[in-house]
Scaffold this motif. Structure first.
Motif, PDB file in Angstrom:
ATOM      1  N   ARG A 251       0.852  -1.202   0.000  1.00 49.88           N
ATOM      2  CA  ARG A 251       0.000   0.000   0.000  1.00 49.88           C
ATOM      3  C   ARG A 251       0.884   1.247   0.000  1.00 49.88           C
ATOM      4  O   ARG A 251       1.951   1.243   0.606  1.00 49.88           O
TER       5      ARG A 251
ATOM      6  N   SER B  84      -5.477   1.462   4.740  1.00 51.86           N
ATOM      7  CA  SER B  84      -4.575   0.331   4.503  1.00 51.86           C
ATOM      8  C   SER B  84      -5.047  -0.886   5.289  1.00 51.86           C
ATOM      9  O   SER B  84      -5.050  -2.013   4.791  1.00 51.86           O
TER      10      SER B  84
ATOM     11  N   HIS C 226      -7.895  -2.803   3.829  1.00 50.22           N
ATOM     12  CA  HIS C 226      -7.524  -3.689   2.721  1.00 50.22           C
ATOM     13  C   HIS C 226      -7.048  -5.056   3.198  1.00 50.22           C
ATOM     14  O   HIS C 226      -7.082  -6.020   2.437  1.00 50.22           O
TER      15      HIS C 226
END
Lengths: 198, 198
Positions: free
Chosen positions: A80, A89, A92
């Motif tokens: 990321r 982040s 994800h």
DNA sequence: GCCACGGTTGACAGTTACTGACAGAACTGT
DNA sequence: ACAGTTCTGTCAGTAACTGTCAACCGTGGC
């Protein structure tokens, strides 16, 4: 022959997978506590002793497979962009938990995992271990961005814990809703209610 | 004679407390796994069977006492002003965990609790059960303030999970710092890094 | 084709956390 | 003092593990 891909290693993983699937079926069907290791061993045609050669503990049959996803999660996090907000982040990381491929067993699996005390406890502990690894990567990332955390700064750990807390809350909410909608959406909604103070 | 304060109940609690203290000493001294129930029973001069009449499981000897603090926590939460930010109210829940009175054993206890896999897992699960009760009170509170959460709104659960995540992060950070400063300060620092989106 | 070898397996025995059953001791209210 | 409740130790049993060991099996060298 390296460790990764020898025949031995492949058959080992295949057997492990087979035990895991047979066990999960039994757990879903008749409950975790009502299923003995002997039941599982019989289902795959081997001795109880051999089952324990593939899994350290009974709980590990269910939560052990999470270990495989950890390197992927860390790689995801490392890839990321450094300027991306931490919360984004972290979100994800959870995409891979969205269980691609088996929509109908995902609910049953979640139910067994969250509603069996012993399994739920093991799951929470496993999540903590994952968090330890995630915190380390977050620190690396801050170092490389030129804004390292102080060694005693609780921020990375606290923010990570908050994110994983949202994950578990989302899983509960998703189950409570009868698995309506996707788990990913539930995670989004949960994570939208909290944010790190930048 | 009601359930609360009969002599039977008081002696029962006294015995339970004695077992708990003897067990904790042993756990700290020689480790949780290396201490058997028989060791504990011998230490308090009773049979193994009787120890299990006071505690359902070995882990419960350590985490069971948390049950007593739950009603106090909920009462604390209910007594907070309805307009107070949720995050502030949640922070007040954790004051009672600051272990008043035994500063030197608090670190050892924390160490056993967080570093023994079985105990840590049981602790995390217990925290989840507490969260369930807290979420209920938060919903009550929102109802009375005239701004109820939708039944499928993950916000109260997610915010609570985030706060408890910060608690655990703070406990880890505090231990990692060698128990420097007060645990309360560590919780403050951890909770300062995250906040609900109002 | 045969054999040596490392890894796998089942059988067995042992430990530990727990659970049910039961009989006797201790305690409580009257 | 008596009757009913609760506590206790003992015993037997289950299930999750763990160590040990001899037999087995696939791979590679000869």
């Amino acid at each position: 022959m390296n460790v990764e891909s020898g025949l031995r290693e492949r058959t080992r993983r295949a057997v492990q997978r087979e035990i895991g699937e047979a066990a999960l079926s039994l757990f879903i069907e008749r409950g975790y506590d009502a299923t003995t290791i002997d039941d599982i061993a019989a289902a795959v045609g081997m001795s109880q002793r051999s089952v324990f050669r593939y899994f350290a503990t009974k709980e590990d049959i269910v939560v052990g497979k999470m270990d495989a996803t950890v390197p992927v999660m860390l790689q995801t996090l490392r890839s990321r962009p450094a300027e991306e907000p931490v919360w984004t982040s972290l979100r994800h990381l959870f995409f891979m938990l969205d269980e691609p491929g088996r929509p109908q067993t995902a609910e049953a699996t979640h139910r067994v995992l969250l509603e069996t005390p012993a399994l739920f406890a093991a799951y929470l502990r496993k999540l903590q271990l994952i968090q330890d690894a995630v915190v380390e990567v977050l620190r690396e990332r801050a170092d490389m961005a030129g804004k390292p955390y102080a060694v005693d700064d609780p921020a990375p750990r606290a923010v990570t814990a908050a994110a994983f807390g949202c994950l578990v809350a989302a899983q509960h909410a998703w189950l409570a809703s009868g698995a309506a909608g996707s788990l990913g959406d539930a995670i989004d909604r949960a994570m939208a209610t909290v944010a790190p103070r930048i």
